[in-house]
Design an enzyme around this catalytic site. Sequence first.
Site, PDB file in Angstrom:
ATOM      1  N   ASP A   1      36.152  38.098  38.428  1.00 25.64           N
ATOM      2  CA  ASP A   1      37.191  37.167  38.850  1.00 25.64           C
ATOM      3  C   ASP A   1      36.625  36.175  39.848  1.00 25.64           C
ATOM      4  O   ASP A   1      35.807  36.513  40.693  1.00 25.64           O
ATOM      5  CB  ASP A   1      38.390  37.908  39.453  1.00 25.64           C
ATOM      6  N   SER A   2      37.042  34.919  39.707  1.00 29.02           N
ATOM      7  CA  SER A   2      36.692  33.854  40.643  1.00 29.02           C
ATOM      8  C   SER A   2      35.173  33.705  40.760  1.00 29.02           C
ATOM      9  O   SER A   2      34.501  33.441  39.766  1.00 29.02           O
ATOM     10  CB  SER A   2      37.354  34.138  41.995  1.00 29.02           C
ATOM     11  N   ALA A   3      34.625  33.896  41.961  1.00 35.30           N
ATOM     12  CA  ALA A   3      33.170  33.832  42.118  1.00 35.30           C
ATOM     13  C   ALA A   3      32.481  34.874  41.252  1.00 35.30           C
ATOM     14  O   ALA A   3      31.393  34.643  40.720  1.00 35.30           O
ATOM     15  CB  ALA A   3      32.796  34.023  43.580  1.00 35.30           C
TER      16      ALA A   3
ATOM     17  N   HIS B   1      45.619  31.234  41.381  1.00 36.70           N
ATOM     18  CA  HIS B   1      44.250  31.714  41.210  1.00 36.70           C
ATOM     19  C   HIS B   1      44.231  33.243  41.093  1.00 36.70           C
ATOM     20  O   HIS B   1      44.805  33.957  41.906  1.00 36.70           O
ATOM     21  CB  HIS B   1      43.428  31.272  42.419  1.00 36.70           C
TER      22      HIS B   1
END
Length: 295
Positions: free
Chosen positions: A124-126, A249
């Site tokens: 997830d994300s980074a 997000h």
Amino acid sequence: MPSLAEQREQFATLLTRPLPPDVRSSATTLGGRPALELRVETPGTAGQDVLLYFHGGGFVVGAARVPAHLTVALLRHLDGRALSLDYRLAPEHPFPAAPDDCLAAYRELLDSGADPRRLVIAGDSAGAALAVVTMTRAREAGLPLPAAAVLFSPVTDLTLSGASLQSKDGIDPIFTRAELEWYFAQYVPDGDRSAPGASPLFADLTGLPPLLIQVGSSEVLLDDAVRLAGRAGADEVAVTLEVAPGRPHVFQLTESAEAAAALDRAGRFLASWLPDGEAPARSPQAGSDTDKDGR
């Protein structure tokens, strides 16, 4: 602004949830880094599937334990175990420490006998960015690639060139451009942020396994996901993009029916690319990944 230690503590406190009672967790190491191993203790689930998970947190905060409930939701569609990696964080360990750790973890899984046909990756994300970078670097090293990958709200462009950084400004409930700039400056304080190893949007994705990308329409990072899907398609990668209207997000981390449904689709996607095809999902036990209303 809170200190870095305070930010890390607040991030973990806000997002970490108790694991369901049928899940066993244990500390281990992978690629020379601490990792969390997760197994669902259900009879007949001692298979060889492996899920390698990379947590988010802007390359600066986060830990393997934080999204463990999300990792478990994916694992319920597989027959085996999940490993979530505590890669090194910036600014103490700037780029390329994190991708080096992730590639080392992937390499050790293969060296220890994990069948790449039964190995899947998610993040997830980074962590989703690191998943893509790990696959491209594995390809460049001549390593076999995993069967499939799931990317939740991937961070793919550290140059912050996406149009949604302006169009979703004030709509995104989590990030501003200035906040993202701060995170990315910790991760890549010097050098070219458009380098493919830092910003996978600019990488050659040829040969990567099937990808599922999920993103919320309210994100300033919406275009990071949309453009990555376009790049993957242009590079002949099988890619599915899901944009959830009005969601923030990594909305999959929330306790909601929509998050649970998205995770179910993601788990089924991973299972569908394994040799046995779609594996039946195992029902979560009390205290697991349903929302507060029991949905």
